[in-house]
Design a protein around this motif. Structure first.
Motif, PDB file in Angstrom:
ATOM      1  N   GLU A 162     -80.509 -94.391 -39.132  1.00  0.00           N
ATOM      2  CA  GLU A 162     -80.192 -95.379 -38.086  1.00  0.00           C
ATOM      3  C   GLU A 162     -78.784 -95.914 -38.327  1.00  0.00           C
ATOM      4  O   GLU A 162     -78.510 -96.453 -39.397  1.00  0.00           O
ATOM      5  CB  GLU A 162     -81.207 -96.522 -38.126  1.00  0.00           C
ATOM      6  N   ILE A 163     -77.932 -95.769 -37.335  1.00  0.00           N
ATOM      7  CA  ILE A 163     -76.545 -96.227 -37.501  1.00  0.00           C
ATOM      8  C   ILE A 163     -76.012 -96.873 -36.221  1.00  0.00           C
ATOM      9  O   ILE A 163     -76.607 -96.747 -35.149  1.00  0.00           O
ATOM     10  CB  ILE A 163     -75.589 -95.067 -37.863  1.00  0.00           C
ATOM     11  N   SER A 164     -74.880 -97.523 -36.379  1.00  0.00           N
ATOM     12  CA  SER A 164     -74.042 -97.848 -35.226  1.00  0.00           C
ATOM     13  C   SER A 164     -72.670 -97.282 -35.539  1.00  0.00           C
ATOM     14  O   SER A 164     -71.970 -97.800 -36.421  1.00  0.00           O
ATOM     15  CB  SER A 164     -73.964 -99.363 -35.000  1.00  0.00           C
ATOM     16  N   ALA A 165     -72.324 -96.200 -34.870  1.00  0.00           N
ATOM     17  CA  ALA A 165     -71.009 -95.580 -35.112  1.00  0.00           C
ATOM     18  C   ALA A 165     -69.901 -96.540 -34.711  1.00  0.00           C
ATOM     19  O   ALA A 165     -68.847 -96.596 -35.344  1.00  0.00           O
ATOM     20  CB  ALA A 165     -70.891 -94.282 -34.322  1.00  0.00           C
ATOM     21  N   LEU A 166     -70.154 -97.319 -33.673  1.00  0.00           N
ATOM     22  CA  LEU A 166     -69.159 -98.268 -33.166  1.00  0.00           C
ATOM     23  C   LEU A 166     -68.874 -99.362 -34.185  1.00  0.00           C
ATOM     24  O   LEU A 166     -67.727 -99.703 -34.461  1.00  0.00           O
ATOM     25  CB  LEU A 166     -69.667 -98.878 -31.854  1.00  0.00           C
ATOM     26  N   LYS A 167     -69.942 -99.924 -34.756  1.00  0.00           N
ATOM     27  CA  LYS A 167     -69.790-101.033 -35.708  1.00  0.00           C
ATOM     28  C   LYS A 167     -69.658-100.551 -37.152  1.00  0.00           C
ATOM     29  O   LYS A 167     -69.364-101.334 -38.041  1.00  0.00           O
ATOM     30  CB  LYS A 167     -71.009-101.974 -35.618  1.00  0.00           C
ATOM     31  N   GLY A 168     -69.981 -99.297 -37.373  1.00  0.00           N
ATOM     32  CA  GLY A 168     -69.918 -98.764 -38.742  1.00  0.00           C
ATOM     33  C   GLY A 168     -71.161 -99.072 -39.563  1.00  0.00           C
ATOM     34  O   GLY A 168     -71.186 -98.830 -40.768  1.00  0.00           O
ATOM     35  N   SER A 169     -72.216 -99.568 -38.935  1.00  0.00           N
ATOM     36  CA  SER A 169     -73.430 -99.946 -39.674  1.00  0.00           C
ATOM     37  C   SER A 169     -74.140 -98.715 -40.230  1.00  0.00           C
ATOM     38  O   SER A 169     -74.335 -97.731 -39.512  1.00  0.00           O
ATOM     39  CB  SER A 169     -74.414-100.686 -38.754  1.00  0.00           C
ATOM     40  N   ASN A 170     -74.541 -98.808 -41.490  1.00  0.00           N
ATOM     41  CA  ASN A 170     -75.347 -97.775 -42.163  1.00  0.00           C
ATOM     42  C   ASN A 170     -74.659 -96.420 -42.288  1.00  0.00           C
ATOM     43  O   ASN A 170     -75.323 -95.424 -42.562  1.00  0.00           O
ATOM     44  CB  ASN A 170     -76.691 -97.550 -41.445  1.00  0.00           C
ATOM     45  N   ILE A 171     -73.351 -96.375 -42.102  1.00  0.00           N
ATOM     46  CA  ILE A 171     -72.651 -95.086 -42.193  1.00  0.00           C
ATOM     47  C   ILE A 171     -72.738 -94.537 -43.618  1.00  0.00           C
ATOM     48  O   ILE A 171     -72.831 -93.330 -43.819  1.00  0.00           O
ATOM     49  CB  ILE A 171     -71.177 -95.240 -41.751  1.00  0.00           C
ATOM     50  N   ASP A 172     -72.711 -95.460 -44.613  1.00  0.00           N
ATOM     51  CA  ASP A 172     -72.793 -94.993 -46.008  1.00  0.00           C
ATOM     52  C   ASP A 172     -74.088 -94.242 -46.258  1.00  0.00           C
ATOM     53  O   ASP A 172     -74.118 -93.275 -47.022  1.00  0.00           O
ATOM     54  CB  ASP A 172     -72.666 -96.179 -46.971  1.00  0.00           C
TER      55      ASP A 172
END
Lengths: 210, 120
Positions: free
Chosen positions: A189-199
């Motif tokens: 689960e990510i938000s590419a726009l906000k950068g959430s959970n990209i790691d």
């Protein structure tokens, strides 16, 4: 997916890439799922430059956008990959839809023609990628024929698939629906726009696809 | 305007190779028919159909809506989903021109088709 099952899955597909130095990672999904936003985020993080332009108008990406030698590192693992941002796959392209976003008739027809070519190109590349991120908009119904067809194709070709539940920043996002629809695949689960959970995404791709 | 729904038996398509099958489907869809295939398309056939559709897209033919229940491949994703839910892996495929079939809503066990002959 249970933790043990996830570990086994990771170990299994890791062996596929033991001898491969550069992984061709394709970003697949429906138009406006956020594939280019994710490709841009990955490319900006590791190369410092974007892959392509993002737009609310569907089919903004109409040719395959490629970034080579993207070296992703996480938790002591490194993955050298060619990032392939694919045109969104759909079963229809209606020029009138583009006019709703302010395009002229001529622009809409041109975009429509280019979009159909892009879809064909993306389909042809299904057999040329080594692994795929199937990107879905968490606020939309994930159980669409396009998603099922793309995932089924990759599965039939034994290409490793990671599902990306994007846009979790939206108030009506329901990433759990993606897990329910495709229980046999890992879902990040990510938000590419906000950068959430990209790691977390970097961790799974460096572990499983290197 | 009437909407024609045509049911194609598995026997009708059984003797046709991949391209013949796709061409028959595209031809019927372009004639404005909604097709129900007794034997569902595989994922590979579906991508071939999408590819063939894209080559035919025009201002009068924007494309198709397609939905498949079940799977001819027992290892396929749909086959697994249906097996998990206690169902059989056989099924059907519904395909229609997108100017008639406006949407398909589905889950592993059911599918709803929203069709209208009027203009959007």
């Amino acid at each position: 997916m249970a933790f043990e099952a996830l570990v086994n899955w990771l170990m299994g597909i890791a062996s596929i890439f033991q001898k491969r130095k550069i992984v061709r990672l394709g970003l697949y999904g429906a138009p406006n799922a956020g594939k280019t936003s994710l490709a841009n985020k990955i490319s900006m993080d590791w190369l410092g430059e974007p892959v392509g332009k993002v737009s609310e108008v569907p089919h903004e990406t109409r040719t395959i956008q490629k970034k080579e030698h993207v070296k992703v590192r996480a938790n002591g693992h490194e993955l050298n990959m060619n990032l392939l941002d694919m045109p969104g796959i759909s079963t229809k392209v209606d020029y009138r839809e583009f006019m709703k976003y302010g395009l002229t008739l001529e622009e809409a027809h041109k975009r429509s023609k280019e979009a159909t070519k892009g879809i064909i190109e993306a389909i042809k590349w299904l057999e040329n990628v080594d692994a795929a991120l199937v990107v879905m908009d968490s606020s939309e119904d994930p159980y669409t024929q396009v998603n099922i067809t793309v995932i089924g194709n990759l599965e039939a070709r034994k290409i490793p698939v990671i599902l990306v539940a994007n846009k979790i920043d939206l108030p009506d996002a329901e990433p759990e629906k993606i897990r329910e629809a495709y229980p046999q695949y890992p879902v990040i689960e990510i938000s590419a726009l906000k950068g959430s959970n990209i790691d977390e995404l970097y961790e799974i791709i460096t572990k499983s696809l290197r | 305007m009437q909407i024609q729904i045509e049911f194609l038996s598995s026997a009708l398509l059984a003797g046709k190779d991949g391209n013949e099958k796709i061409n028959l489907i595209i031809s019927s869809i372009k004639d404005g028919k909604i097709l129900v295939l007794e034997n569902p398309l595989t994922n590979m056939e579906e991508t071939k159909l999408i590819e063939a559709t894209m080559k035919k897209v025009s201002s009068k033919f924007p494309g198709i809506e397609i939905g498949t229940l079940g799977s001819t491949s027992p290892d396929g994703i749909r086959g697994q989903l249906i097996k998990m839910l206690g169902g059989k892996t056989s099924g059907l495929t519904v395909i229609g021109p997108s100017h008639l079939v406006r949407a398909m809503k589905r889950d592993p066990q059911s599918m709803s088709i929203f069709a209208s002959a009027g203009r959007r």
